[in-house]
Design an enzyme around this catalytic site. Sequence first.
Site, PDB file in Angstrom:
ATOM      1  N   SER A  35       0.802  -1.223   0.000  1.00 24.28           N
ATOM      2  CA  SER A  35       0.000   0.000   0.000  1.00 24.28           C
ATOM      3  C   SER A  35       0.839   1.281   0.000  1.00 24.28           C
ATOM      4  CB  SER A  35      -0.966   0.005   1.178  1.00 24.28           C
ATOM      5  OG  SER A  35      -1.971  -0.964   1.000  1.00 24.28           O
ATOM      6  N   LYS A  84     -11.027  -5.501   9.739  1.00 28.73           N
ATOM      7  CA  LYS A  84     -12.057  -4.762   9.010  1.00 28.73           C
ATOM      8  C   LYS A  84     -13.393  -4.704   9.748  1.00 28.73           C
ATOM      9  CE  LYS A  84      -9.947  -5.555   4.500  1.00 28.73           C
ATOM     10  NZ  LYS A  84     -10.135  -6.012   3.109  1.00 28.73           N
ATOM     11  N   ASN A 106     -12.671  -0.805   5.276  1.00 26.12           N
ATOM     12  CA  ASN A 106     -11.242  -0.833   4.927  1.00 26.12           C
ATOM     13  C   ASN A 106     -10.650   0.561   4.746  1.00 26.12           C
ATOM     14  OD1 ASN A 106     -12.247  -0.010   2.406  1.00 26.12           O
ATOM     15  ND2 ASN A 106     -10.802  -1.289   1.267  1.00 26.12           N
ATOM     16  N   ASP A 121     -13.469  -2.323  -1.057  1.00 24.69           N
ATOM     17  CA  ASP A 121     -13.036  -3.620  -1.587  1.00 24.69           C
ATOM     18  C   ASP A 121     -13.889  -4.057  -2.776  1.00 24.69           C
ATOM     19  OD1 ASP A 121     -10.902  -4.064   0.111  1.00 24.69           O
ATOM     20  OD2 ASP A 121     -12.104  -5.083   1.624  1.00 24.69           O
ATOM     21  N   ALA A 146     -15.752 -15.848   4.990  1.00 24.68           N
ATOM     22  CA  ALA A 146     -16.883 -15.059   5.483  1.00 24.68           C
ATOM     23  C   ALA A 146     -16.435 -13.970   6.443  1.00 24.68           C
ATOM     24  CB  ALA A 146     -17.894 -15.975   6.178  1.00 24.68           C
ATOM     25  N   GLY A 147     -15.155 -13.607   6.371  1.00 28.20           N
ATOM     26  CA  GLY A 147     -14.629 -12.542   7.208  1.00 28.20           C
ATOM     27  C   GLY A 147     -14.796 -11.186   6.568  1.00 28.20           C
ATOM     28  N   TYR A 239      -2.109 -11.617  -2.969  1.00 29.27           N
ATOM     29  CA  TYR A 239      -1.220 -11.477  -4.124  1.00 29.27           C
ATOM     30  C   TYR A 239       0.204 -11.773  -3.681  1.00 29.27           C
ATOM     31  CZ  TYR A 239      -0.106  -7.088  -1.825  1.00 29.27           C
ATOM     32  OH  TYR A 239       0.279  -6.157  -0.893  1.00 29.27           O
ATOM     33  N   GLY A 261      -4.873 -11.080  -6.323  1.00 30.61           N
ATOM     34  CA  GLY A 261      -5.648  -9.894  -5.985  1.00 30.61           C
ATOM     35  C   GLY A 261      -4.917  -8.580  -6.121  1.00 30.61           C
ATOM     36  N   GLN A 268      -9.029  -0.863  -5.027  1.00 32.37           N
ATOM     37  CA  GLN A 268      -9.601  -0.368  -3.769  1.00 32.37           C
ATOM     38  C   GLN A 268      -8.778   0.793  -3.230  1.00 32.37           C
ATOM     39  OE1 GLN A 268      -8.326  -0.581  -0.482  1.00 32.37           O
ATOM     40  NE2 GLN A 268      -6.428  -1.626  -1.060  1.00 32.37           N
TER      41      GLN A 268
END
EC number: 1.1.1.25
Length: 297
Positions: A35, A84, A106, A121, A146-147, A239, A261, A268
Site C-alpha cells: 500500500s 475490518k 477498509n 473492496d 466469510a470474514g 497477491y 488480488g 480499492q
Amino acid sequence: MAFHEPATGNQYAVNCAPPPKRYAVIGNPIEHSRSPFIHEFFARQTGHALAYEKIKAPLDGFGMTVENFFANGGHGLNVTVPFKEEAFALARPNLTLRAQLAAAVNTLWMEKGSLHGCNTDGIGLLNDLLRLGHSPKAKEILLVGAGGAARGVAFPLLDAGCARLHIINRNPQRASALHQHLIEQMPALSPRLSWGSLSDAGGPWDIVINATSSSLGQTAPDLPGNLYKPGALAYDMVYGRKATPFMMQAAEHGAHTVADGLGMLVGQAAASFAIWHGVTPDPEAVLTALRHQLRAG
C-alpha cells in the site's frame, strides 16, 4: 563586513511549507503490504504530498492504535486483515452505504472531529474482474470465506447481477451469519444467495473467489475438486511474487484462468485515495509498475 541577502518570499514559502499529510495501512501481519508504494505512486500522479506508512497493530489493540494515529495528526487509514470488522464497529455512527452493507470497513478518515468509514473492496474487485474479462453479471460465483474481506465484496457481486452467490467457510456459522446479514439488508437477494461449509462447495462455478487469508500462510483452503466450469476464473484476493497456493490448487483442479488480488488491491486503493483527496488516480499505471516490482523481487 559581509552582508547577506534577506530570504525571498519564495524561499520563505519553501522553508515554512507544511509537512505532508500522514496516512497508513494497518493490519497484522502487515510486512507484506504494498500500500505505501501504491499511494506514493498515486500522490506523484496527482501532485499531492503525503507520507504513508505501515502500522502493525496488536491483535488486541486495534482500537487504541487507531485512536493514537488520529490523535497524533493522522489523516487516513487503510485497514486490512484481521481488523475490518473492528473498524466497522469503531466508525459505526458515520458509515457509507457500502460499509453498512458490508458490515466491514477498509478505509477510515476523520471529518469534523468524527471517525468515518467506507468499504472500497467491492469496487476494487469488480473493476479487476472486468479488467480480466470476467464480468460477474449472470455468473454463478463461489465465495470462499466469510470474514471482513468477503463481507466487503458479497453485496457488490450481487448488485453487479451475478446469478448466484454461494458463501462457504471453514466455520459454517460465519457463512450463515454473513448470509443472514445480507438478507436482512436486502431481502430480495434471498433467491440468489446460499451458504455452507467448505465441504458444501457444490458447483461447478463460473468464478471462484478466495476471500480467506490462507495464502498468506502458504496454504490453500481445503476445497473439493470439480469446482470449475469450462472457462472458469479462480481469483485469490491475496497477491504475491508468484502464484499463490490457492491459484496453484485451482489450476490443478481445472480452472481455465487464475489471478491474484493485485488488481483488486490497486483498485480499492484508488477508491480510498479519491475519498481522501477528491481525485481519482490512474490505477493501470501503478498496477503495471507494481507487477514489475514484485517480479523483480
